[in-house]
Design an enzyme around this catalytic site. Sequence first.
Site, PDB file in Angstrom:
ATOM      1  N   ASP A 190      46.568  69.691  -8.533  1.00  0.00           N
ATOM      2  CA  ASP A 190      46.400  68.551  -9.434  1.00  0.00           C
ATOM      3  C   ASP A 190      44.942  68.516  -9.875  1.00  0.00           C
ATOM      4  OD1 ASP A 190      44.798  66.583  -7.582  1.00  0.00           O
ATOM      5  OD2 ASP A 190      46.468  67.294  -6.360  1.00  0.00           O
ATOM      6  N   GLU A 226      52.840  76.108   3.657  1.00  0.00           N
ATOM      7  CA  GLU A 226      51.989  77.267   3.391  1.00  0.00           C
ATOM      8  C   GLU A 226      51.954  78.202   4.589  1.00  0.00           C
ATOM      9  OE1 GLU A 226      48.710  75.120   0.551  1.00  0.00           O
ATOM     10  OE2 GLU A 226      48.768  74.662   2.684  1.00  0.00           O
TER      11      GLU A 226
END
Length: 250
Positions: free
Chosen positions: A217, A13
Amino acid sequence: MTTIAIVSALHEELAAVLDLMPDEQQQVVGGRTFWRGHLQGHDVVAVLSGIGKVAAATTAAVLIERFGVQRIVFTGVAGGLAPGVNVGDVVVARHFLQHDMDASPIFPRHEVPGYGRSRFDADAMLTAQLVRASEQVMRELPSRLGAEVMRAFGLEAPRCHQGLLISGDRFVSTTAESLALRDALPDALAVEMEGAAFAQVCHDYGVPLAVVRTISDRADDAAHVDFPRFLREVASRYSGAVIDALLAQR
């Protein structure tokens, strides 16, 4: 000129953000590598937070004390908790809480001793700007990710949510843990491991904080099986695009 810190929990990221900085220079403090440079005309310090609340709090303090940052923006991934917070959505935090803080019976569960509170707030103005940037990126996702990636991860109509983000020093990955958190904190949107620590430090110093998390998730037994690919092809692209759109605002 205001110095802005851009913080990520994971290397992929942060790499997406560093790719946007043409002139970054490295400096090592406290075992962490900080990159100083410019992005969209802003003075920027970029850094990995480290995993967990202690590492996060240390990083936040160094950013403020050593680098004098006046605003902090955190981007990372999280597990979805609330119904409708799905893989590929983003959560922009309005409030933060440590779900594993429990000094009872001396203090109420979740209350941080010495503060008289369990929840810390994100900065309203910076968060509103982050919401606008996130919603812009959500609208542009098909062109940014491509149809194949959208299909691979079932990203039909990703949304931007706003609300409570909870943090703790354990990776929540079972249905039992997820249900227990939802029962104790029914308004929690997502769970991760650093945000509330940043929020407490920023509260202490009076430094505005905004946090965006991509849902990787559902923090349960069906947690995503190809996390490296999701991180590389979805979350990192979200991070770079959201930060770029945020700092392009005038």
